[in-house]
Design an enzyme around this catalytic site. Structure first.
Site, PDB file in Angstrom:
ATOM      1  N   GLY A  76     -28.116   5.265 -99.714  1.00  0.00           N
ATOM      2  CA  GLY A  76     -27.206   4.681 -98.755  1.00  0.00           C
ATOM      3  C   GLY A  76     -26.148   5.631 -98.246  1.00  0.00           C
ATOM      4  CG  HIS A  85     -21.430   7.476-102.507  1.00  0.00           C
ATOM      5  ND1 HIS A  85     -21.887   7.892-103.740  1.00  0.00           N
ATOM      6  CD2 HIS A  85     -20.151   7.926-102.412  1.00  0.00           C
ATOM      7  CE1 HIS A  85     -20.927   8.563-104.366  1.00  0.00           C
ATOM      8  NE2 HIS A  85     -19.863   8.609-103.587  1.00  0.00           N
ATOM      9  CB  CYS A  86     -27.254   8.551-101.120  1.00  0.00           C
ATOM     10  SG  CYS A  86     -27.414   7.329-102.428  1.00  0.00           S
ATOM     11  CB  VAL A  87     -26.655  10.461 -96.521  1.00  0.00           C
ATOM     12  CG1 VAL A  87     -28.046  10.023 -96.992  1.00  0.00           C
ATOM     13  CG2 VAL A  87     -25.923   9.295 -95.867  1.00  0.00           C
TER      14      VAL A  87
END
Length: 389
Positions: A378, A380-382
């Site tokens: 999501g 945060h991951c990117v």
């Protein structure tokens, strides 16, 4: 110290399927040996909490058909949507893999996002591949990397992707640091930024399933891994959470379930009806540990909760159990929190209100179904924040 107990092949989520044995990567040693590990940092350096002021956010443009196949354009659309939203609140630098990918990224993201082609990237997971920036309280800024190894080589184990698919991301952290003009060093443990939470005030949270895993840190004890992470982050206490091994490519990153709001305050997402039992149990276990935990300052943690969606009306029924239905995977900007919405009107609204109240900032909810569904990651991951000095 104190202790308390994704690139993707088309059609397969980063967070689905049972893993087989992943290839182990040797940790890279730096600095003098202290107690059997190599922390090698000055005591004044610390990674600030994500709610501290940012200079900018770093992102990476996905352009590999080897990794994404026919899903590539849909993932790019979600990355562009998110980048344009983040750019409303702080500068965004998007790394693209060469001039052709950079041109494509500029066309999709528009003029508010700075796109550069001088830092090669494999995929979009900047939280896991980028550097962790540290401040020293006197205007200094440096960084370190966690030796990204494609989630314990699970990219190969789960999806059959070749080792070379993530070759650029394995060295991305140092290149981003060099572009920013800050010092960089390598940790002596292997992991990912999405696998650890930090309050900037001395306390870390992490899942054992990620860090105490032979596919990342073979032969290292919990005390060795803990000591290195504490030293790198400038913290003094680790709260260990159980996590889930082998049910997704990350081995249960913490940032989909439990997050710091600010020192002394955490939030946990209790699973909604669409999540499989293993994730429901994991969320409850995290809540139980955190509800009885104190932080490095001796504060009893305040544990806030939200609930995941009970339905995913836009997602085919056969794919709902594998969908990353996490409101928690938000990204923090200087004046807003950006998360997702899933089409469950009541749960979306409740999550938005709770996150906004916790931070005292407005919350923007985006439809990022392709990134969360086909990517299994999501907002945060990117993204990776670079703090102000």
């Amino acid at each position: 110290m104190n202790t308390e107990h994704d690139g993707v092949r088309p059609g397969i989520s980063r967070r689905t399927l049972l893993a087989r044995t992943g290839a182990a990567a040797a940790a890279l040693a730096v600095g003098p040996v202290i107690g059997g590990i190599q922390p090698a940092m000055a005591a004044s350096w610390r990674v600030p909490g994500e709610d501290a002021p940012h200079k900018r956010t770093w992102m990476a443009w996905p352009s590999s058909s080897t990794i994404w196949g026919s899903l590539l354009s849909k993932i790019q659309a979600d990355i562009a949507k998110l980048a344009k939203e983040v750019a409303k609140y702080e500068p965004v630098i998007m790394c693209a893999d060469g001039s052709s990918a950079a041109s494509q990224a500029r066309a999709a993201c528009g003029s508010t996002v700075t796109v550069i082609s001088s830092i090669p990237v494999s995929d979009c997971w900047m939280r896991d591949t980028g550097p962790l920036f540290r401040v020293d309280g006197a205007g200094g800024l440096d960084s370190f990397g966690l030796n990204f190894n494609a989630w314990g080589e699970n990219a190969t184990t789960f999806y059959g992707l070749p080792y070379s698919a993530y070759s650029k991301d394995r060295v991305l952290a140092g290149r981003v640091a060099a572009y920013s003009g800050v010092g960089f060093s390598k940790s002596s443990v292997v992991g990912e930024g999405g696998g650890i939470e930090y309050d900037g005030d001395g306390t870390l949270m992490a899942t054992e399933s990620c860090w105490l895993n032979s596919n990342r840190n073979p032969g290292k004890s919990r005390s060795q891994v803990e000591a290195e992470l504490l030293a790198r982050f400038g913290a003094t206490k680790m709260i260990w959470l159980p996590g889930v091994t082998g049910y997704d490519v990350t081995d249960g990153h913490i940032d989909g379930t439990a997050r710091y709001i600010k020192p002394g305050v955490v939030m946990v997402q209790l699973a909604g009806d669409v999540r499989p039992d293993v994730w429901t149990a994991n969320a409850q276990a995290m809540y139980n540990v955190l509800s009885n935990a104190t932080d490095a300052r001796g504060r009893r943690l305040q544990v806030l909760t939200i609930e995941g969606p009970d339905t995913l009306p836009r997602i085919p029924s056969g794919k709902r159990a594998d969908f990353l239905s996490s409101y928690m995977n938000w990204t923090v900007t200087n004046s807003a929190i950006i998360t997702t919405q899933f089409g469950d009107t009541a749960k979306d609204a409740a999550a938005k209100a709770a996150i906004s109240a916790a931070y005292g900032r407005p919350v923007v909810q985006l439809n990022l179904d392709n990134l969360y569904g086909n990517g299994g990651g999501g907002a945060h991951c990117v993204t990776m924040q670079e703090p102000n000095r």
